[in-house]
Design a protein around this motif. Structure first.
Motif, PDB file in Angstrom:
ATOM      1  N   CYS A 170      39.796  45.840  31.770  1.00  0.00           N
ATOM      2  CA  CYS A 170      39.642  46.426  33.107  1.00  0.00           C
ATOM      3  C   CYS A 170      40.101  47.880  33.091  1.00  0.00           C
ATOM      4  O   CYS A 170      40.823  48.309  32.190  1.00  0.00           O
ATOM      5  N   THR A 208      29.464  50.032  33.869  1.00  0.00           N
ATOM      6  CA  THR A 208      30.529  49.359  34.617  1.00  0.00           C
ATOM      7  C   THR A 208      30.926  50.127  35.878  1.00  0.00           C
ATOM      8  O   THR A 208      31.212  49.519  36.909  1.00  0.00           O
ATOM      9  N   TRP A 223      44.368  49.752  42.192  1.00  0.00           N
ATOM     10  CA  TRP A 223      42.956  49.408  42.069  1.00  0.00           C
ATOM     11  C   TRP A 223      42.757  48.791  40.683  1.00  0.00           C
ATOM     12  O   TRP A 223      43.317  49.279  39.702  1.00  0.00           O
ATOM     13  N   TRP A 260      39.445  47.114  38.328  1.00  0.00           N
ATOM     14  CA  TRP A 260      38.017  46.789  38.321  1.00  0.00           C
ATOM     15  C   TRP A 260      37.533  46.603  36.881  1.00  0.00           C
ATOM     16  O   TRP A 260      38.122  47.133  35.952  1.00  0.00           O
ATOM     17  N   ALA A 274      30.625  48.830  40.002  1.00  0.00           N
ATOM     18  CA  ALA A 274      31.911  48.715  40.683  1.00  0.00           C
ATOM     19  C   ALA A 274      31.931  49.538  41.962  1.00  0.00           C
ATOM     20  O   ALA A 274      32.417  49.083  43.009  1.00  0.00           O
ATOM     21  N   ILE A 306      35.528  48.887  45.269  1.00  0.00           N
ATOM     22  CA  ILE A 306      36.705  48.498  44.493  1.00  0.00           C
ATOM     23  C   ILE A 306      37.841  48.201  45.462  1.00  0.00           C
ATOM     24  O   ILE A 306      38.244  49.065  46.244  1.00  0.00           O
ATOM     25  N   GLU A 307      38.357  46.982  45.380  1.00  0.00           N
ATOM     26  CA  GLU A 307      39.399  46.566  46.312  1.00  0.00           C
ATOM     27  C   GLU A 307      40.701  47.311  46.042  1.00  0.00           C
ATOM     28  O   GLU A 307      41.108  47.488  44.891  1.00  0.00           O
TER      29      GLU A 307
END
Length: 257
Positions: free
Chosen positions: A190, A147, A181, A183, A151, A156-157
């Motif tokens: 998450c 993961t 953040w 993700w 990501a 990652i936004e």
């Protein structure tokens, strides 16, 4: 880095017996147990942070087994970067983490993957290079690679929030800017992180919580599950903790900027 590492104590430091952080929820979290486990036992870094900084530095400099030395030198970098036992020093911590990744032979996958986890918010490009090494496809690659690496590759936004109300946090005030953040981890869960400047309120040392469609929540505070209660939607963040947490009891509400 060689100069800093050479300055670490060569003789065993004397450690203060009293706690310098929070109260332990596990009675087995004692100075002796922490020493025996290289400060990796449950809550050692939170209950005895100042002692941990000294001890891990000593063991990094003096461990005779390669695996012990590599893991402990990585832990020292993590402590310096996160601010365990003293104010955080992101630059020095990042340098120590990079050194622990690049020079490791036995624990290379672990050290490089863990360095990526710690640096992914401040130095995402550097973190991507570390995750490539830690997640090399071998059987030594950590489980989290499935993961974390995608990501980091995707990016990652980061969402900006403004503090609306806060109690119990002297270094955070209404109107301050914070960042979150979020993700994917495993299905239906998450990872998350929430920070106001250098003050990391959630996700400082890993986190997994239920999530769906940009919304995630876990209701337990530190006495329940070891970290603060946290809830995030696309427009709001709420985070709170009880007195057993490393920052004591606090509550904060923020809205998307």
């Amino acid at each position: 880095m060689p100069g800093y590492l050479a300055s670490l104590p060569k003789s065993e430091p004397e450690l203060r017996p009293e706690r310098t952080g929070i109260s332990a929820s596990d009675p087995a979290t004692t100075i002796e147990r922490c020493k025996q486990t290289g400060w990796s036992y449950y809550q050692c870094d939170a209950v005895f942070p100042e002692q941990g900084r000294l001890w891990v530095g000593y063991e990094c400099a003096n461990a005779t087994e390669a695996l012990d030395r590599e893991l402990l030198c990585h832990r020292l970098g993590a402590f310096v970067h996160r601010g365990v036992g003293a104010a955080p020093n992101r630059e020095l911590g990042a340098g120590l983490l990079a050194h622990a990744c690049e020079t490791a032979t036995v624990a290379k996958n672990h050290n490089c993957y863990a360095a990526a986890e710690l640096l992914m918010f401040d130095e995402p490009e550097r973190a991507r290079s570390f995750v490539d090494i830690g997640c090399d496809g071998s059987d030594k690659a950590p489980m989290g690679c499935k993961t974390l690496k995608p990501a980091l590759v995707a990016g990652i936004e980061r969402t900006t929030f403004t503090v609306g109300s806060v109690t119990g946090l002297p270094d955070v005030a209404a109107g301050d800017t914070c960042h979150a953040w979020l993700w994917p981890a495993d299905e239906g869960t998450c990872n998350a992180r929430f920070a106001c400047g250098d003050v990391v309120l959630y996700g400082d040392d890993g986190s997994v919580l239920p999530c769906s469609g940009g919304t995630a929540e876990e209701r337990g505070v530190t006495r329940d599950d070891g970290d603060p209660a946290f809830a995030i939607t696309p427009t709001t963040v709420k985070v709170r903790d009880d007195a057993s947490g490393s920052m004591g009891a606090f509550e904060l509400v923020a809205t998307a900027a």
